[in-house]
Design a protein around this motif. Structure first.
Motif, PDB file in Angstrom:
ATOM      1  N   HIS A 131       2.135 -14.048  55.769  1.00 36.17           N
ATOM      2  CA  HIS A 131       1.121 -13.178  55.165  1.00 36.17           C
ATOM      3  C   HIS A 131       0.745 -13.641  53.755  1.00 36.17           C
ATOM      4  CE1 HIS A 131       1.654 -10.606  58.599  1.00 36.17           C
ATOM      5  NE2 HIS A 131       2.949 -10.518  58.327  1.00 36.17           N
TER       6      HIS A 131
ATOM      7  N   LYS B  44       3.105 -18.860  59.839  1.00 32.48           N
ATOM      8  CA  LYS B  44       2.070 -17.992  60.405  1.00 32.48           C
ATOM      9  C   LYS B  44       2.296 -16.535  60.036  1.00 32.48           C
ATOM     10  CE  LYS B  44       2.392 -19.395  64.688  1.00 32.48           C
ATOM     11  NZ  LYS B  44       2.204 -19.584  66.123  1.00 32.48           N
ATOM     12  N   ASN B  45       3.550 -16.125  59.975  1.00 33.10           N
ATOM     13  CA  ASN B  45       3.878 -14.725  59.715  1.00 33.10           C
ATOM     14  C   ASN B  45       4.195 -14.422  58.257  1.00 33.10           C
ATOM     15  OD1 ASN B  45       3.602 -14.163  62.483  1.00 33.10           O
ATOM     16  ND2 ASN B  45       5.692 -14.858  62.855  1.00 33.10           N
TER      17      ASN B  45
END
Length: 128
Positions: free
Chosen positions: A75, A72-73
């Motif tokens: 990017h 999710k993080n």
């Protein structure tokens, strides 16, 4: 004579590019992925998220799937180059990913898989 040689080289280069990705062969590669992922109309999240529209999609964005924080993080956007690097070694590209898969090392098989995945839009419809 130069024109003939140049024409032949351009023709061969075009043929190589046309053969670079084979969606039918990619469907066979995808059989490995089916253990965790679905694609196409009616596909559902299972162990892994649905792969409809994956090429061009931001990582960690399929509704209803519980992603790792790493994914999710990250990017990342799954463009072709990023996906190809990821599928070679998922844990190297996204340390902490939940995806437990050693990866595909053969570039031709990866190209074929990408060709197969690219056929499906976000709704799961495939291009004719």
């Amino acid at each position: 004579m130069r024109r003939l040689v140049l024409s032949a080289l351009l023709t061969l280069a075009g043929l190589h590019g046309a053969q670079a990705q084979d969606a039918a062969a990619g469907e066979k590669v995808f059989t490995q992925c089916k253990a965790c992922h679905q694609i196409g109309e009616g596909a559902k999240n299972t162990i892994g998220p649905v792969l409809n529209g994956v090429i061009g999609r931001p990582a960690g964005s399929v509704e209803g799937y519980s992603y790792s924080a790493a994914n999710k993080n990250s990017h990342l956007t799954w463009d072709e180059a990023t996906f190809k690097e990821y599928i070679q070694n998922p844990r190297a590209k996204v340390p902490g990913t939940k995806m437990i898969y050693a990866g595909i090392k053969d570039e031709k098989r990866i190209d074929d898989l990408v060709a197969y995945l690219k056929q499906f839009d976000a709704s799961g419809k495939s291009a004719p």
